[in-house]
Each structure stands twice: as C-alpha cells, then as structure tokens.
Design an enzyme around this catalytic site. Structure first.
Site, PDB file in Angstrom:
ATOM      1  CG  HIS B 128      -1.907   0.989   1.416  1.00 43.95           C
ATOM      2  ND1 HIS B 128      -1.624   2.287   1.758  1.00 43.95           N
ATOM      3  CD2 HIS B 128      -3.255   0.903   1.285  1.00 43.95           C
ATOM      4  CE1 HIS B 128      -2.772   2.965   1.830  1.00 43.95           C
ATOM      5  NE2 HIS B 128      -3.777   2.155   1.552  1.00 43.95           N
ATOM      6  CG  ASP B 205       0.523  -2.401   6.187  1.00 45.70           C
ATOM      7  OD1 ASP B 205      -0.399  -2.527   7.022  1.00 45.70           O
ATOM      8  OD2 ASP B 205       0.405  -1.766   5.136  1.00 45.70           O
ATOM      9  CD  GLN B 208      -6.853  -4.352   4.003  1.00 46.59           C
ATOM     10  OE1 GLN B 208      -7.788  -5.135   4.206  1.00 46.59           O
ATOM     11  NE2 GLN B 208      -7.063  -3.079   3.715  1.00 46.59           N
ATOM     12  CE  LYS B 231      -7.543  -0.275   5.915  1.00 44.38           C
ATOM     13  NZ  LYS B 231      -8.304   0.577   5.005  1.00 44.38           N
ATOM     14  CB  CYS B 369      -3.642   3.481  -1.437  1.00 38.45           C
ATOM     15  SG  CYS B 369      -4.859   4.727  -1.078  1.00 38.45           S
TER      16      CYS B 369
END
Lengths: 149, 411
Positions: B128, B205, B208, B231, B369
């Site tokens: 991202h 990261d 998600q 999220k 993104c």
C-alpha cells in the site's frame, strides 16, 4: 436520478465502444495531456487550429466510459467551430455537469451533449466527464497539462 | 478449518450493525467494502457515546476522579490491544492515528537512526502507498535506495529473491502481512526469520491482516507491527504501533509537546519512557476506548470462527465470479484473505463501481492506494469486493447478479 444506469445511455455506451476522432494529430498546433489523479484516467489531445477555427482534433488515452464518451462527443462537436465557441462550450459543459446551470435552457451550444447532465447526480464521476474539456481548455490556452485535482 | 468449530450466528450478528439494514438508491445495502473500512458493532458505538456523554475529560491529567477513570478506560484499551497482538508488555503498544502514522513514526525515528547514505530499505511489490511513500521519503532524505521484492502473476512474493535482495546494506524490511488488493497472506514468520538471519529488522503492515487472522507478534518475532482500528471494526482516527521494547527504548521521540515529557526547563527537556514519549498531545480517547470495545466484540465471536466464515465466503465468491465470462480475478495466492479484486473486459472499474453502487452493492473501485501494483498488472484500477464475518452467501449472489447486469448493459 438515483439509478446510474440512466446515465449509461446508448449514446455513451456506443461512443465508449467506438470512440470517434481517436488517435493523434502529427503535426499539430495545440496539444495537452490531462490526468485525473483520483482514478488514473489519462487523455492526450492534439489539435490543428487554422484561422481561429478548430480544423481538426483527436484524442487518445484510457479511461472509464464517461471519460471516453465525453472525449469522443467533445471532439465531434468542437471540430470546425471557432475557438471562441469551443471556449463557450467548455464553460457550458462544466456548469452543466456541476449542476450549476439548467441543460434545457442554459446550454444551447451543447446540443445532444446535454445527455451528460445526469453526471451531476454522481459526484464521484463529475471529474471523469470534465477531464476532456479541462484538457481542451489547457490546450487552447497553450498549456501542456491539465489536471482535475 | 476445524470440523468442530461452531459456525457464527450471522443473522444475530447482523443486528449489531445498523448500517446493514439501510436502503441506498432504493436498494438494501450490501456492504462488501470491509477492506476499506470495517463496520462498527453497536456495542463499540455505544461505548464511545457513553464516554462522551458520561465520562468525557482528558487522560493523564491531575487528580480528579473523572480524569482517573478516563485514564483507566484508555489504558485498559491499550491492554486489550496488547492481548490481541500477543505482545509481551503493554509498554510495547504505542497509540497512533492509524497504520499510516505508525509507519511514518518508525520511518522518522528508527529509520532516520539506522538508515544512512548508500543503505537499502526493502519493501515488496504489493505494498500500500502507506508502506512505500514514508520509506521513499526517508531514502531520498538519506541518499538510500528502495528495493522491491517481486511477485508472481498469481500474487505471491518471490521469496527465492530474498537472499539476493537482502545485502549487508539492507537496514530494514517493510512488508505487508496481507495484501489489500490481492488478498495474499504472506508467510511473514518465514520472511522475518530469513531477514533476522541477516540481522535485518522487519516492520509488518498488519492493516489487512488483523481483521482476518490471529496475530501473535512474539511468535512472528516482528520488530514492528502496525494496524488501524477502523479496519478492525473500530473507529477511525486510532491505530497502534507494536514495537519490541528494546527498539522503542532506543528510538528518539517523534512529535514534541505535552504528555510525552518527564520534565521541561528552558535548558533541557527529558522524555517519558516508551510508549509515552511517542504520544504527544491529547489522544483520541473515545476512539481508543471504542477500539477496545470492538476488540472485545471480535474476541467474543472468536477469531477462528470469523476466519472460517470469511473463508467460506471467499471460496463461494471466487467460484461464482470465476464463472462469469470476461471477468478476471487478480491475485490467486494459495493462502488468501477474503478480498477479491477483479477486472471485466470492456468495462472500466469505475463504471462497474457506479453500476454496482446503483444496485446497493458497496465495493471499492480504484487503484487501492497501490499504484505500483496496478502497474505490475498493467491495469489502471480494479473492482474489489471484501467480505467480513457479517456477510452472507446471499450478499455474494447480489454482487454476482449486479456484475452480470453491468456486463449485459455494456454488451
């Protein structure tokens, strides 16, 4: 308009599938590239202007159906028109898709292009419809780049 | 998927999400956009409202009972995040505005310290922008180089390239746990082990990943793990950075101001220990408390049951979408979270997005993104549906028929 299908009328779908005036004029007198940074749409316009008249115009690039149909119909309607009239069309088209003027009474130069008036109800797509016109505006002013940012 | 797992009562769960019974453009909302933002359960919304109504004040301020209660609730939420991530100490949990801020924090404190001219930072081709741009900025500032782990056409990292890509100049590896576009679940534990074998710290990261799978930062041995609350069925404006305590202690503070200091004189300021030194100013207190309530909700449902429900939806949706002529799914990793990106021949994703919107189907159309990833697949954008534990097979049926209707229109 609540149903986006109403915007995707046959004329728009047909021009998306078979865009008119697609390609590049070389040599040309005026040229500009347009970008919509939000969605990545890209458009390149090339024009030949003779004696203050848009003698020829072509576009190429990739984008959504609204963008491509708008470019296809725009190139068709400005071809053969004086530059001043093309400028006036740009103003009318911008005002129409932003919902600032009434397509029935305040956009006399646009003819059947008033079919884009429904875009005003899809705010996220207004920039798609405007991109070719913003690029034309830049080209006529001698600027190389237009952005709908 | 364990056979003994009790399936979720999705009908009951849906009652916890008022938005799911809304009508948009005359159609019932089908929310397939949890990768953009997860819906918040009522209990979290109400917990935030209760704080604002009955408990509102500031934290870490003075001796008032009210402030002490707010501080307790706020710090209890931090403890919930610690437990959720499996961190050893609550001091390893730094509140941030979200994933993006957490990555910038690490880039501008840890990164600025360890990366020098000529060094290399390694990221992957499926990042991202939040896990690209902060490193690009750092590389530019320091005269360092950004290198990229390539991916296969199916959307899996080419890990064979790792040994070559990690050099003695590599100072940090920043990689996503789950791709927001392709849904790929990366073998993070293996990647971290291989980076550590060469002495390279790893930032993961997890934006998600945390909504879909159980994360244990100690088991992964991650140096940094970051995520966003929204999220994860929580509110916007809150997220967290997990960092190994030794890293956090060695890092300089980032933003200066109130809350992050021990003492201030005109001559010198001394800073709080971690995590305090990274938390200048008044934090989003209600959001932190709301996230804590959302974590309780998810824990109560059971992450394994959530994963089972989402996996069922992923398999069902993949099967149904794949059967549509002209539709191509991007990302066919063997291990995938419930995210499906697709393109349809002859229909730009933005047109598809508008037409699905007209059917009440909320999805994301765009570059997500992840422009370098779009370039990798030579597409300007994709349409992406993402599924959460409150979605049903019926939701997917609505998606499929809306896609078919759009294709019919564009014929």
């Amino acid at each position: 308009m609540t149903d986006p299908r109403e915007l995707y009328q046959q004329v728009i779908l047909e021009h998306n599938k078979k865009p008119r005036n697609f390609g590049k004029l070389d040599p040309c007198t005026h040229h500009a590239e347009g970008h919509n940074p939000l969605c990545g749409d890209q458009l390149e316009l090339s024009l030949v202007i003779e004696n203050g008249v848009v003698a020829d115009i072509k576009f190429q690039g990739s984008g959504c159906a609204i963008d491509v149909a708008s470019a296809s119909l725009m190139t068709g309607i400005v071809k053969g028109k004086p530059v001043a009239e093309a400028e006036a069309m740009i103003e009318q088209f911008r005002g129409m898709v932003r919902g600032e003027l009434d397509p029935a009474t305040q956009a006399p130069l646009l003819g059947r292009l008033t079919l884009f008036s429904g875009v005003k109800d899809l705010p996220s797509r207004v920039k798609c419809a405007i991109l070719p016109w913003a690029t034309l505006h830049a080209a006529l002013r001698g600027e190389e780049e237009a952005s709908t940012e | 998927m364990s056979a003994t797992l009790q399936p979720l009562d999705v009908t009951a769960i849906r009652r916890d999400f008022p938005l799911l019974s809304r009508v948009l453009s005359g159609k019932p909302v089908v929310y397939l956009d949890s990768a953009v933002s997860g819906q918040m359960p009522l209990c979290a919304i109400e917990r935030m409202a209760k704080y604002e109504r009955d408990e509102h004040t500031n934290v870490h301020r003075g001796v008032s009972t009210l402030s002490q209660q707010a501080t307790d609730s706020y710090e209890a939420a931090r403890e919930k995040v610690r437990r959720f991530l499996g961190a050893a100490s609550v001091r390893e949990i730094v509140w941030t505005r979200g994933t993006t801020e957490a990555i910038n924090l690490v880039a501008q404190t840890f990164g600025r310290k360890v990366v020098q001219a000529g060094d290399e930072i390694l990221v992957s081709a499926m990042e991202h922008h939040a896990n690209i741009v902060p490193w690009q900025m750092l590389a530019q500032e320091k005269g360092a180089t950004l290198k990229v782990i390539p991916i296969t056409d199916d959307g899996e990292l080419i890990l064979e390239s790792l040994d070559e890509l990690i050099t003695e100049r590599t100072k940090l590896l920043a990689v996503t746990h789950v791709s927001n576009v392709l849904g790929t679940v990366n073998p993070i534990k293996e990647i971290i082990a291989r980076a550590h074998a060469k002495g390279v710290p790893v930032l993961v990261d997890g934006a998600q990943a945390v909504p879909h799978l159980k994360v244990d930062v100690q088991d992964l041995d991650a140096d940094f793990y970051v995520f966003s609350g929204h999220k994860l069925s929580g509110p916007t404006g809150i997220g967290a950075l997990y960092g190994k305590l030794a890293h956090l202690e060695a890092m300089p503070p980032w933003h200066g101001g109130g809350n992050m200091i021990r003492s201030v004189t005109w001559e010198k300021t001394t800073y709080m220990a971690a995590p305090g030194k990274f938390e200048a100013g008044t934090p989003p207190i209600a959001a932190a408390i709301g996230l804590g309530a959302a974590l309780d909700y998810l824990t109560n449902l059971g992450l394994d049951r959530i994963a089972a429900q989402e996996h069922d939806l992923l398999v069902y949706a993949t099967e149904r979408l794949e059967r549509i002529p002209g539709l191509h799914i991007l990302g066919k990793a063997r291990d995938k979270a419930s995210v499906i990106s697709f393109v349809v021949e002859g229909i730009h994703p933005h047109d598809m997005g508008s037409l699905l919107d007209g059917e009440g189907v909320v999805i994301r159309a765009g570059h997500h993104c992840a422009q370098p990833l779009m370039a990798r697949y030579n597409v300007p954008a994709t349409t992406r549906a993402s599924f959460a534990y409150f979605n049903t097979r019926e939701d997917i049926d609505v998606l499929v028929s809306a896609v078919e209707k759009a294709i019919e229109l564009f014929k």
